[in-house]
Design a protein around this motif. Structure first.
Motif, PDB file in Angstrom:
ATOM      1  N   ASN A  34       0.859  -1.181   0.000  1.00  9.64           N
ATOM      2  CA  ASN A  34       0.000   0.000   0.000  1.00  9.64           C
ATOM      3  C   ASN A  34       0.896   1.231   0.000  1.00  9.64           C
ATOM      4  O   ASN A  34       1.947   1.252   0.643  1.00  9.64           O
ATOM      5  N   ILE A  35       0.499   2.253  -0.735  1.00  8.67           N
ATOM      6  CA  ILE A  35       1.219   3.526  -0.784  1.00  8.67           C
ATOM      7  C   ILE A  35       0.424   4.541   0.025  1.00  8.67           C
ATOM      8  O   ILE A  35      -0.758   4.780  -0.247  1.00  8.67           O
ATOM      9  N   ILE A  36       1.075   5.152   1.015  1.00  5.82           N
ATOM     10  CA  ILE A  36       0.407   6.078   1.933  1.00  5.82           C
ATOM     11  C   ILE A  36       1.061   7.444   1.809  1.00  5.82           C
ATOM     12  O   ILE A  36       2.291   7.561   1.937  1.00  5.82           O
ATOM     13  N   PRO A  37       0.302   8.501   1.563  1.00  7.36           N
ATOM     14  CA  PRO A  37       0.898   9.846   1.548  1.00  7.36           C
ATOM     15  C   PRO A  37       1.450  10.191   2.921  1.00  7.36           C
ATOM     16  O   PRO A  37       0.881   9.829   3.949  1.00  7.36           O
TER      17      PRO A  37
ATOM     18  N   LEU B 217      -7.048   4.694   6.354  1.00  9.54           N
ATOM     19  CA  LEU B 217      -5.951   5.195   7.164  1.00  9.54           C
ATOM     20  C   LEU B 217      -5.947   6.717   7.167  1.00  9.54           C
ATOM     21  O   LEU B 217      -6.301   7.347   6.174  1.00  9.54           O
ATOM     22  N   HIS B 218      -5.520   7.297   8.265  1.00 12.28           N
ATOM     23  CA  HIS B 218      -5.362   8.742   8.330  1.00 12.28           C
ATOM     24  C   HIS B 218      -4.307   9.077   9.373  1.00 12.28           C
ATOM     25  O   HIS B 218      -4.047   8.296  10.300  1.00 12.28           O
ATOM     26  N   TRP B 219      -3.678  10.235   9.217  1.00 16.17           N
ATOM     27  CA  TRP B 219      -2.659  10.691  10.152  1.00 16.17           C
ATOM     28  C   TRP B 219      -3.294  11.593  11.202  1.00 16.17           C
ATOM     29  O   TRP B 219      -4.122  12.443  10.887  1.00 16.17           O
ATOM     30  N   GLU B 220      -2.890  11.395  12.438  1.00 13.89           N
ATOM     31  CA  GLU B 220      -3.401  12.216  13.545  1.00 13.89           C
ATOM     32  C   GLU B 220      -2.225  12.863  14.269  1.00 13.89           C
ATOM     33  O   GLU B 220      -1.292  12.175  14.692  1.00 13.89           O
ATOM     34  N   LYS B 221      -2.268  14.197  14.412  1.00 15.43           N
ATOM     35  CA  LYS B 221      -1.186  14.904  15.098  1.00 15.43           C
ATOM     36  C   LYS B 221      -1.251  14.632  16.594  1.00 15.43           C
ATOM     37  O   LYS B 221      -2.293  14.794  17.221  1.00 15.43           O
ATOM     38  N   VAL B 222      -0.126  14.213  17.166  1.00 14.92           N
ATOM     39  CA  VAL B 222      -0.083  13.892  18.597  1.00 14.92           C
ATOM     40  C   VAL B 222       0.866  14.802  19.365  1.00 14.92           C
ATOM     41  O   VAL B 222       0.938  14.716  20.596  1.00 14.92           O
ATOM     42  N   GLY B 223       1.591  15.667  18.663  1.00 15.53           N
ATOM     43  CA  GLY B 223       2.490  16.570  19.363  1.00 15.53           C
ATOM     44  C   GLY B 223       3.101  17.588  18.429  1.00 15.53           C
ATOM     45  O   GLY B 223       3.179  17.376  17.216  1.00 15.53           O
ATOM     46  N   SER B 224       3.494  18.749  18.973  1.00 18.37           N
ATOM     47  CA  SER B 224       4.178  19.783  18.199  1.00 18.37           C
ATOM     48  C   SER B 224       4.930  20.686  19.166  1.00 18.37           C
ATOM     49  O   SER B 224       4.494  20.918  20.301  1.00 18.37           O
ATOM     50  N   PHE B 225       6.087  21.199  18.709  1.00 24.86           N
ATOM     51  CA  PHE B 225       6.860  22.130  19.525  1.00 24.86           C
ATOM     52  C   PHE B 225       7.881  22.818  18.625  1.00 24.86           C
ATOM     53  O   PHE B 225       8.137  22.402  17.487  1.00 24.86           O
ATOM     54  N   TRP B 226       8.468  23.894  19.163  1.00 23.05           N
ATOM     55  CA  TRP B 226       9.484  24.658  18.447  1.00 23.05           C
ATOM     56  C   TRP B 226      10.824  24.443  19.117  1.00 23.05           C
ATOM     57  O   TRP B 226      10.921  24.341  20.342  1.00 23.05           O
ATOM     58  N   LEU B 227      11.882  24.379  18.315  1.00 20.37           N
ATOM     59  CA  LEU B 227      13.239  24.333  18.828  1.00 20.37           C
ATOM     60  C   LEU B 227      13.919  25.664  18.518  1.00 20.37           C
ATOM     61  O   LEU B 227      13.791  26.185  17.414  1.00 20.37           O
ATOM     62  N   SER B 228      14.639  26.191  19.489  1.00 23.81           N
ATOM     63  CA  SER B 228      15.250  27.508  19.324  1.00 23.81           C
ATOM     64  C   SER B 228      16.482  27.423  18.427  1.00 23.81           C
ATOM     65  O   SER B 228      16.952  26.344  18.076  1.00 23.81           O
ATOM     66  N   ASN B 229      17.006  28.563  18.083  1.00 18.21           N
ATOM     67  CA  ASN B 229      18.196  28.628  17.238  1.00 18.21           C
ATOM     68  C   ASN B 229      19.420  28.020  17.919  1.00 18.21           C
ATOM     69  O   ASN B 229      20.404  27.686  17.251  1.00 18.21           O
TER      70      ASN B 229
END
Length: 453
Positions: free
Chosen positions: A307-310, A355-367
């Motif tokens: 199966n090919i999944i985006p 099938l579907h993608w579900e966001k479980v986390g996000s954050f920013w990393l500093s310079n």
């Protein structure tokens, strides 16, 4: 390291007014003493004759040690022992119930050390029930193998509890390349003979696989998967899925099964340009890879189906992304050019086509973190990054919200990391037909090395 375990959220009893708290480090000396004396306890309890009234009164007074209803631990792992509960005395059963709650959450190296405590302890830890319960409780990735030029090295994320008895794997018949790692079992390919080997570096068990029917090129991509029904039936059967090109841009598969001890050629072919071999990831009985078409290729060796999944966030440009396994699900960690990190898992409605993608986390990393790049990981909800700050390179373990869990200075270049989780999963061999224990000398060696560290 004094990591602490709190069992049952402070209440292991069914009696509301009889709370029992077990808060213990990895050494868990109290439990060790209890189980080390449990052999004699079992004898004394067997020789003594209790009337049913006395036994009932004792049980009513002391209560049974059971998991608290609000426990966050794996229900599957805790319920494994209900499949075939051992027949034993009342006191010994109560001790073992506590052990079944504590031991699966400990590092594999600690369990190996505890095998030398007593015959009862050794039998308990060696049982298929304990091995299965141990792998069903998700754990942080233990460390990373990496390409070191003419050889490979290993960095532990929790030394000395995750150190390996022989990280160079010198006990194998020949120098080999690491091809894949899943649930503590690794697949390697000999540099001279091109034979495939399976090993568990924690226990130093290993097996040589028969030669494939087809000729596998150097750019073969390997994933080790476990048949979920086989795992739950304690057989320990695994499959080695090998993806390789038949012509430029077209790939097919050949799979080895430890159940039949034979290779099977797939009837599937797929045009995906190229598979990124270092991205191979196992989730349950499925194998996944990233492709140069910016998609995810999945292969089910049991059904012989692809199966090919985006990929997630496919609408966003300038994304660096990597596959992983997180709590039994396929995960993708994506880094946008602004150093924003997005974490998604692949969800399904009991149907491979839905099938579907579900966001479980996000954050920013500093310079200050230079150029962070996600690295393939597996186990509980944690992410591995290779980060460069000025002239300092670090391997950093973060949770899905960006909090640093572990980090190490890493002086070498970034390439070819293979995540490893230390377990007691046995390596099935053809000569025995079933999973075998390491030799007695090997067990003694592991126990001695664990005690020394």
């Amino acid at each position: 390291m004094a990591d602490w375990i709190l069992i049952g959220d402070g209440n292991l009893s069914n009696e509301e007014d009889d709370e029992i708290t077990i808060s213990t480090p990895y050494d868990i000396s109290d439990l060790v003493i209890a189980l080390s004396s449990s052999d004699e306890m079992d004898k004394s309890c067997t020789e003594s004759e209790y009337s049913s009234d006395e036994a009932d009164a004792e049980e009513e007074e002391e209560g049974d040690y059971l998991p608290d209803e609000d426990s966050n631990y794996s229900e599957i792992g805790d319920d494994v022992f209900d499949i075939a509960p051992p027949v034993m005395s009342h006191k010994l059963e109560r001790i073992n119930r506590i052990a079944h709650l504590v031991l699966p959450r400990l590092p594999a190296k600690t369990l190996l050390r505890f095998k030398s405590v007593s015959p009862n302890f050794k039998n308990l830890i060696s049982s298929p029930f304990m091995v299965l319960s141990h792998i069903l409780h998700p754990k942080l990735v233990s460390g990373l193998f990496y390409d070191n030029g003419d050889s490979f090295g290993y960095v532990s994320f929790d030394p000395p509890l995750s150190n390996l008895p022989d990280a160079s794997l010198s006990y194998l018949p020949e120098p080999s390349n690491i091809m894949a790692s899943t649930l503590g079992v690794m697949c390697l390919r000999g540099l001279q003979t091109l034979k495939y080997y399976m090993t568990n570096p924690t226990t130093k068990q290993w097996a040589e696989l028969p030669q494939p029917n087809m000729l596998h090129p150097d750019d073969v991509s390997v994933v080790v998967v476990f048949d979920e029904p086989s795992v739950y039936n304690f057989s320990g059967d695994y499959r080695v899925v090998c993806a390789y090109p038949v012509i430029e841009g077209v790939w097919t598969f050949e799979t080895f099964s430890s159940g039949t001890w034979a290779w099977t050629q797939s009837s599937e072919i797929c045009a995906v340009e190229n598979i990124l071999s270092e991205s191979g990831t196992a989730v349950g009985a499925m194998a996944y890879w990233r492709t140069t078409m910016e998609t995810v290729l999945s292969y089910n060796p049991v059904k012989d189906r692809t199966n090919i999944i985006p990929r997630p966030h496919s609408e966003m440009a300038e994304v660096w992304w990597e596959l992983g396994e997180m709590d039994g699900k396929l995960s993708v960690t994506s880094k946008l050019h602004e150093k924003m990190i997005l974490v998604s898992t692949l969800e399904s409605a009991n149907n491979e086509e839905m099938l579907h993608w579900e966001k479980v986390g996000s954050f920013w990393l500093s310079n200050d973190h230079g150029d962070p790049r996600p690295i393939q990981s597996q186990g509980s909800a944690a992410l591995v990054f290779w980060e460069e700050k000025k002239f300092l390179r670090e391997l950093v373990l973060r949770d899905v919200q960006g909090k640093v869990l572990r980090k190490f200075d890493y002086p070498n270049n970034y390439h070819d990391f293979v995540p490893y989780i230390s377990t007691l999963v046995p390596v099935k061999r053809s000569d025995a037909g079933t999973s075998t224990e390491p030799s007695v000398n090997n067990n003694d060696e592991l126990s001695q090395e664990a005690s020394e560290t």
